[in-house]
Motif scaffolding. Structure first.
Motif, mmCIF file in Angstrom:
data_model
loop_
_atom_site.group_PDB
_atom_site.id
_atom_site.type_symbol
_atom_site.label_atom_id
_atom_site.label_comp_id
_atom_site.label_asym_id
_atom_site.label_seq_id
_atom_site.Cartn_x
_atom_site.Cartn_y
_atom_site.Cartn_z
ATOM 1 N N ASP A 373 -85.821 64.583 49.500
ATOM 2 C CA ASP A 373 -86.145 65.258 50.375
ATOM 3 C C ASP A 373 -86.366 66.729 50.119
ATOM 4 O O ASP A 373 -85.288 67.558 50.068
ATOM 5 C CB ASP A 373 -85.235 65.201 51.688
ATOM 6 N N ALA A 376 -85.356 69.794 52.401
ATOM 7 C CA ALA A 376 -83.818 69.857 52.742
ATOM 8 C C ALA A 376 -83.104 70.346 51.635
ATOM 9 O O ALA A 376 -82.205 71.378 51.619
ATOM 10 C CB ALA A 376 -83.409 68.404 53.181
ATOM 11 N N LYS A 380 -80.766 73.619 51.692
ATOM 12 C CA LYS A 380 -79.445 73.798 51.451
ATOM 13 C C LYS A 380 -79.160 74.578 50.536
ATOM 14 O O LYS A 380 -77.918 75.460 50.533
ATOM 15 C CB LYS A 380 -78.960 72.043 50.911
#
Ligand code: ATP
Ligand code: MG
Length: 394
Positions: A373, A376, A380
């Protein structure tokens, strides 16, 4: 012992700034501001531009060593000279020149008078002759116009005169902050600090980003990047360092990708994160310290595969044509070399393959990333960025 005449100002010269056409005053103003910034707390009295030069007026207890060190790191300056000011009449010029001439023994010399916008009644040639004769009579040295061992510079500007014997070299280039902003990927190694210096030399403001492998590796690389950013700050004016945790991204890559692709995949993620940061701070380019063919990850096919993920910014590689010896020579001159060679644990050696692909193919890289992903992981990393500013407290 005669007392040496006290330097009461510095005459600074620029080169490239002077070639600018209609934008010249923008570059000049920025150069003046940068000098003020670099000289804060050194006891200078005033910095101002006069036609073709910048004057730094000194107070009685100005710290000349710190001032010359700071000016030596101010991009845009071609040279600067601690000088003695004198009333612009021929008797005062002669007296001041003789004071300077008594400071050092020499067998041959020359006088170099130059006029700026000056109301001085005599020609510079006449000043050369009169002052030259006086020095010759006082010292017994001979005049040598082309190779004089000692030079007495006299600048006649407006209604003043400035005399000096020594010209110190400036670093050249363009004033910091005149060329927009770049985000530079700063490792703890030798190359990337030199790449930052090269960009700063062309006037770019720089934000540095460092990726560290914590919690999988120790904090030594982040500490190293901070030391480098702190050392580079006086050249760049000031510099923000973004510390990005990268260990989790690497751990994910390791689980899905063939070992030989890891290095290029790491770089692709670094670029994505750096581009997001760059757009955030209004930067217009990314910068790396790569040099063509230096290591397996720095081949043209790999650079192409790395740049393919950068959507809107150019990726600048100011060292692309330099070999290691040339890069190390600049690093020594800038003073980053000694810091860079300290042992530290770079995140790239984390899970590093024994052999990296020299020709990573896009379809293979994209296939490996398809399992991840990607947005993501980028989000993060961005969410956990720590920012440090150098000089601290600025
Ligand atoms: P350097 O001396 O700059 O580390 P290098 O020859 O060791 O360069 P690589 O380790 O392959 O080369 O890195 C190439 C470039 O990628 C570096 O110059 C730097 O711009 C960027 N880079 C590598 N590792 C990091 C890191 N941990 N954080 C930020 N940028 C990095
Ligand atoms: Mg490295």
């Amino acid at each position: 012992m005669t007392e040496t005449p006290k330097r009461d100002l510095i005459v600074a010269h620029y080169h490239e700034v002077g070639l600018k056409g209609r934008n010249r005053s923008f570059f000049e103003r920025r150069l003046v501001e940068n000098i003020r910034w670099g000289l804060r707390d050194t006891g200078y009295a005033k910095v101002r531009a006069i036609p073709g030069r910048i004057l730094v007026e000194l107070t009685e207890d100005a710290d000349l060593d710190r001032i010359t060190e700071a000016l030596g790191r101010t991009f845009g300056l071609s040279s600067f000279s601690p000088a003695v000011s004198s009333p612009a009449d021929i008797d005062s010029l002669v007296a001041t020149a003789l004071d300077l001439a008594r400071e050092a023994p020499f067998e041959s010399f020359r006088v170099r008078a130059r006029r700026g916008h000056s109301s001085f009644p005599e020609s510079s040639q006449r000043v050369n002759e009169v002052v030259g004769q006086a020095i010759k009579d006082a010292t017994g040295a001979r005049v040598d116009l082309s190779h004089g061992e000692w030079t007495c510079h006299i600048e006649l500007v407006q209604n003043r005169a400035f005399l000096y014997a020594n010209r110190l070299p400036g670093p050249g280039g363009l004033p910091a902050g005149t060329a927009g902003r770049a985000v530079a990927l700063l490792s703890g190694g030798i190359d990337s600090p030199v790449a930052i210096w090269e960009l700063a030399k062309r006037g770019a403001a720089v934000t540095a980003v460092h990726f560290h492998g914590q919690p999988f590796s120790d904090p030594s690389s982040a500490r190293q990047a901070a030391r480098l950013a702190e050392h580079l700050a006086p050249w760049v004016r000031d510099i923000d360092l973004w510390l990005v945790p990268f260990g989790d991204v690497q751990a994910e890559i390791v689980t899905v990708a063939p070992a030989e692709l890891r290095t290029v995949l790491y770089r692709r993620f670094m670029m994505r994160i750096a581009e997001a940061l760059a757009l955030n701070v209004g930067a217009e380019a990314l910068v790396t310290g790569e040099s063509l063919g230096q290591v397996a990850s720095q081949t043209l096919p790999n650079m192409r595969a790395i740049d393919a993920v950068v959507e809107t910014l150019p990726v600048l590689r100011p060292l692309v044509g330099r070999d290691k010896i040339e890069i190390e020579a600049i690093a020594r001159r800038v003073g980053t070399y000694e810091i860079s060679i300290d042992p530290h644990q770079d995140c790239c050696v984390l899970f590093a393959p024994r052999q990296a692909a020299t020709r990573a193919r896009l379809p293979e890289l994209e296939a490996a990333e398809a399992v991840l992903d990607v947005p993501a992981l980028v989000e993060k990393a961005l969410a956990n960025v720590e920012v440090r500013r150098f000089p601290s407290g600025s």
